[in-house]
Structures are given as C-alpha cells and as structure tokens.
Design a protein around this motif. Structure first.
Motif, PDB file in Angstrom:
ATOM      1  N   GLY A  67      -2.497  -3.889  -2.575  1.00 50.20           N
ATOM      2  CA  GLY A  67      -2.627  -2.520  -2.100  1.00 50.20           C
ATOM      3  C   GLY A  67      -1.902  -1.472  -2.909  1.00 50.20           C
ATOM      4  O   GLY A  67      -1.929  -0.284  -2.560  1.00 50.20           O
ATOM      5  N   ALA A  68      -1.231  -1.858  -3.992  1.00 51.13           N
ATOM      6  CA  ALA A  68      -0.478  -0.896  -4.788  1.00 51.13           C
ATOM      7  C   ALA A  68      -1.400  -0.142  -5.747  1.00 51.13           C
ATOM      8  O   ALA A  68      -2.483  -0.616  -6.116  1.00 51.13           O
ATOM      9  CB  ALA A  68       0.617  -1.602  -5.580  1.00 51.13           C
ATOM     10  N   ARG A  69      -0.951   1.021  -6.147  1.00 53.85           N
ATOM     11  CA  ARG A  69      -1.624   1.803  -7.184  1.00 53.85           C
ATOM     12  C   ARG A  69      -1.011   1.435  -8.530  1.00 53.85           C
ATOM     13  O   ARG A  69       0.216   1.485  -8.692  1.00 53.85           O
ATOM     14  CB  ARG A  69      -1.460   3.299  -6.934  1.00 53.85           C
ATOM     15  N   VAL A  70      -1.835   1.080  -9.493  1.00 51.57           N
ATOM     16  CA  VAL A  70      -1.352   0.684 -10.811  1.00 51.57           C
ATOM     17  C   VAL A  70      -1.326   1.897 -11.731  1.00 51.57           C
ATOM     18  O   VAL A  70      -2.332   2.606 -11.878  1.00 51.57           O
ATOM     19  CB  VAL A  70      -2.224  -0.433 -11.411  1.00 51.57           C
TER      20      VAL A  70
ATOM     21  N   GLN B  62       7.784   6.783  -5.030  1.00 50.73           N
ATOM     22  CA  GLN B  62       6.772   5.792  -4.633  1.00 50.73           C
ATOM     23  C   GLN B  62       6.736   4.580  -5.567  1.00 50.73           C
ATOM     24  O   GLN B  62       6.025   3.612  -5.299  1.00 50.73           O
ATOM     25  CB  GLN B  62       5.382   6.445  -4.602  1.00 50.73           C
ATOM     26  N   THR B  63       7.490   4.647  -6.662  1.00 56.58           N
ATOM     27  CA  THR B  63       7.487   3.524  -7.606  1.00 56.58           C
ATOM     28  C   THR B  63       8.179   2.324  -6.980  1.00 56.58           C
ATOM     29  O   THR B  63       9.374   2.349  -6.711  1.00 56.58           O
ATOM     30  CB  THR B  63       8.193   3.906  -8.919  1.00 56.58           C
ATOM     31  N   ARG B  64       7.421   1.283  -6.760  1.00 52.56           N
ATOM     32  CA  ARG B  64       7.943   0.060  -6.145  1.00 52.56           C
ATOM     33  C   ARG B  64       8.271  -0.993  -7.187  1.00 52.56           C
ATOM     34  O   ARG B  64       9.228  -1.756  -7.041  1.00 52.56           O
ATOM     35  CB  ARG B  64       6.897  -0.488  -5.163  1.00 52.56           C
TER      36      ARG B  64
ATOM     37  N   MET C 135      -1.531  -6.824 -12.876  1.00 54.41           N
ATOM     38  CA  MET C 135      -2.128  -5.599 -12.352  1.00 54.41           C
ATOM     39  C   MET C 135      -3.152  -5.916 -11.269  1.00 54.41           C
ATOM     40  O   MET C 135      -3.241  -5.215 -10.249  1.00 54.41           O
ATOM     41  CB  MET C 135      -2.766  -4.802 -13.490  1.00 54.41           C
ATOM     42  N   GLN C 136      -3.906  -6.982 -11.475  1.00 52.22           N
ATOM     43  CA  GLN C 136      -4.862  -7.415 -10.447  1.00 52.22           C
ATOM     44  C   GLN C 136      -4.128  -7.835  -9.168  1.00 52.22           C
ATOM     45  O   GLN C 136      -4.543  -7.500  -8.063  1.00 52.22           O
ATOM     46  CB  GLN C 136      -5.700  -8.579 -10.970  1.00 52.22           C
TER      47      GLN C 136
ATOM     48  N   PRO D  59       0.835  -1.204   0.000  1.00 50.40           N
ATOM     49  CA  PRO D  59       0.000   0.000   0.000  1.00 50.40           C
ATOM     50  C   PRO D  59       0.869   1.253   0.000  1.00 50.40           C
ATOM     51  O   PRO D  59       1.930   1.290   0.623  1.00 50.40           O
ATOM     52  CB  PRO D  59      -0.792  -0.135   1.310  1.00 50.40           C
ATOM     53  N   GLY D  60       0.422   2.263  -0.730  1.00 51.68           N
ATOM     54  CA  GLY D  60       1.170   3.504  -0.797  1.00 51.68           C
ATOM     55  C   GLY D  60       2.295   3.505  -1.813  1.00 51.68           C
ATOM     56  O   GLY D  60       3.067   4.465  -1.874  1.00 51.68           O
ATOM     57  N   THR D  61       2.409   2.444  -2.603  1.00 49.30           N
ATOM     58  CA  THR D  61       3.445   2.368  -3.632  1.00 49.30           C
ATOM     59  C   THR D  61       2.798   2.209  -5.004  1.00 49.30           C
ATOM     60  O   THR D  61       1.613   1.878  -5.117  1.00 49.30           O
ATOM     61  CB  THR D  61       4.420   1.208  -3.386  1.00 49.30           C
ATOM     62  N   ASP D  62       3.602   2.434  -6.039  1.00 44.61           N
ATOM     63  CA  ASP D  62       3.104   2.360  -7.414  1.00 44.61           C
ATOM     64  C   ASP D  62       3.654   1.148  -8.150  1.00 44.61           C
ATOM     65  O   ASP D  62       4.816   0.768  -7.970  1.00 44.61           O
ATOM     66  CB  ASP D  62       3.507   3.617  -8.198  1.00 44.61           C
TER      67      ASP D  62
END
Length: 379
Positions: free
Chosen positions: A120-123, A149-151, A113-114, A98-101
């Motif tokens: 919890g990541a943002r796609v 924030q890019t994980r 992507m799913q 969560p909180g990462t891209d």
C-alpha cells in the motif's frame, strides 16, 4: 499465456540451455572453495537435512554474518532467510503502510518496489542516471525528497545495476536524513563484498536500519537460496514474528555458508582479482566499438553497464543477438523504465573464457543487433 507463465518459461529455457554462459544475473560462477562443497556433501551424508534448521538460522552462521559486516561490536543480530529477496519481502510487508512513502533510486532493484506497492505504500524513485552526480544518490537529493510521510528509504549500495558505491560520509548523511523523519533505512548490501570500500549504515542509525545480506553473489549460492537481514534485536524480533518461512532455511545452504565465511580470507581476494580482470577485458572491448561506452568504471559490483544509444542499437536487440550465441546478458528495462533503453548489464564473476567470448563477439553482435526488430518476451 499469462505473464507469470511466460516469465517462468523464459527462465526455464535458459536453465535448460546446455553450456549457457550466464552473464546477466550477477551470479557467481567461479568454482567455490573445496570446504564449501565438502560441507554440503557432509550434510547430505550425515542426514542432518532431515531435520528443520533453527528458525532464525544456525547460531554459528548468524554470528559469522554479523562479524563479516564488521558489526560484532554492536548489538546487531542476523536473521537467516531463504535468500535476500525473502528478507526484503518480509521487511517491506511489515513496515510499508498505506499513506506512506517508500523512497528509492532510479535505477535500483525492482522487486522491493513491488513489495512496497503491494503493502500500500507510494514508491518515490529519485533519478541517479546522471554523470553530473556521479551516477549515485546525493544527500541533497534525498533531503529534498523526504517528508513526514516517508516510511522507508531503500538504498542498494553498491548500486545494481550501475555499480556505484557510497562513501562513509554519504552513508552517514543518509542515516541522519532517515532519522530526521523517523524513516526506516534499508541498506541492501548484496554487492558489498565486491566493493573496494563499503560502509554499513547500521552504526550510524541502529534504531531503524536494516541491512540485507546475500550469499547468491559473493559465495555463488544463488540456486541454494540463502540470505539474511541484520538489525537490532527489537527489529529482528518483529521480522521473526511471522516470516514467510518459520521452519528454518535450507540446511545444506547454511552449512555451505558457514564454510564459505570461515575460509573467505583464503580465497575471496582471488575472486575479486578475477572479477577486475574480466571488467578490464570488457572495458577494452567496449572501447574498440564505436558508440558503446561504460558510464561507471571500475564498477564496485560484479557487473558493468554498457550504454548502447550512441551505437544506434536497442539494448534488447543486443541481448537477443547474444542469446543466439549462448550468452545471457540483461537489458536495462529490467531495472528502470525511465533509463532502461540506454544500456545493457553484463555480469562478470564468471570464468574468464565466458568474459573473453563476450568480448570477442561484441563487434559482430552489435552489427547483428542492427538487423533485429525489437524482440518481445525478454525478462
């Protein structure tokens, strides 16, 4: 009916359709090398399948996978999985937070992507369906998208569904960008075997690169579920800590894969030649139908994308028309909601008779598609 039930029933119908020509899942339907079949028979007859396989895969297979990618001179090692999709699931659930891209392309393959969203990541999807950038990600585009924030940067190369493949210079640039923000680079190399030139990202960024490897496409083991992830020993240790399957992958599949890798040089060039022949046949057929076009040719994957917009038909209607003739192709919305209304995807590691049937029927199928209302229930 719930969505998962409808989806399963759809594919169950396809699997139970006698003589169906599978031109929609990028699977390899050419006859395998005799040693591959014999390896499965031997494993059945000697009863070795009664025991669990080693949890990371047979050592011989692990070494052959690393060697096949030209990484034997590095510290890379392989972890064998129940298909490459399981490897991606395991990776995404472990490193997405969560909180990462999670940065990827549009179009790309949808399931990772799913997995990232579930973790919890943002796609973040970067559009690449554009002739001006040769239908692929550019280093400048990726550089502009990454942040602290890019994980994860997830790259399907060659791309599914477009079939574009990155140069060594582009891969090196992507690796440098990933390193600059400390992101993991997942290099999904499912279609690498079909490319005329492929460069693995691992040597450029061994600290945080993971390469996913599939036996479904080049070796045709889709229904036997076998894949792998290749990375450095520390990352493999993380992946191996609590995998979805900790009892080893299918013994029969692994024996088939070992035989396939050992004999690959003898037979796989013929597979590529037959694939290119089928691609050429489809390209010629498409050129004869007004309004249809192929944006990427030759494709560096075992597929082709055919644009239908200028022909005035919906991709789903063309899919439905072909299914009525016992031929499965795939609508673009499986890969991308943004660009999916533009194209269908046709898989071509199939018997020449299947490819020729697709070509012969194409003009009539386009006309039939004009009469079909937007069909429901396609997956």
């Amino acid at each position: 009916m719930r969505l998962f039930e409808a989806r399963n029933a759809y594919f169950d119908r396809l699997c139970n359709t006698p003589g169906l020509m599978w031109l929609g899942q990028n699977t390899n339907h050419f006859e395998p090398h005799p040693t591959v079949i014999q390896a499965v028979i031997d494993a059945l007859q000697d009863g070795s399948y009664h025991a669990y396989a080693p949890p990371a895969g047979f050592e011989e297979l692990r070494s052959l996978i690393v060697e096949d990618f030209g990484l034997a001179h590095t510290d890379a090692c392989a972890f064998v999985t129940d298909g490459a999709v399981e490897a991606l699931y395991n990776i995404c659930r472990r490193i997405c937070q969560p909180g990462t891209d999670f940065v990827t392309t549009d179009p790309s393959w949808a399931w990772p992507m799913q997995f990232a969203r579930e973790a919890g990541a943002r796609v973040v999807e970067l559009p690449i369906y554009d002739a001006a950038q040769n239908y692929k990600l550019t280093p400048a585009q990726l550089q502009a998208a990454v942040t602290p924030q890019t994980r994860v940067i997830y790259l399907v190369d060659p791309n599914n569904p477009l079939g574009t493949c990155h140069t060594a210079e582009e891969i090196e640039a992507f690796a440098a960008i990933a390193r600059s923000v400390g992101a993991y680079l997942i290099h999904d190399a499912t279609y690498a075997q079909f490319a005329d030139g492929f460069t693995p990202a691992y040597p450029f960024y061994p600290e945080k690169t993971l390469v996913t490897y599939s036996f479904s496409k080049w070796l045709g083991l889709a229904g036997m579920r076998l894949g792998a992830v290749i990375s450095n020993p520390d990352i493999i240790e993380m992946v191996a800590a609590a995998p979805p399957n900790n009892l080893g992958s299918n013994v029969l599949s692994q024996r088939a894969a070992i035989a396939g890798l050992k004999t690959k040089a003898e037979w796989f060039p013929t597979v590529k030649a037959r694939l290119r022949r089928n691609q050429a046949a489809v390209a010629e057929a498409v050129a004869r139908v007004p309004g249809l076009s192929i944006p990427v040719y030759p494709s560096q994957a075992n597929l082709l994308v055919i644009e239908t917009v200028a022909a005035g038909i919906r991709p789903e209607a063309l899919v439905a028309a072909y299914q009525a003739e016992g031929i499965m192709i795939r609508q673009g919305t499986y890969h991308t909601k943004t660009f999916g209304d533009r194209f269908v995807k046709v898989s071509l590691t199939v018997p020449e008779a299947w490819a020729d049937a697709f070509c012969e029927k194409l003009p009539a199928m386009v006309e039939r598609a004009r009469t079909i209302e937007l069909p429901q229930g396609l997956f």
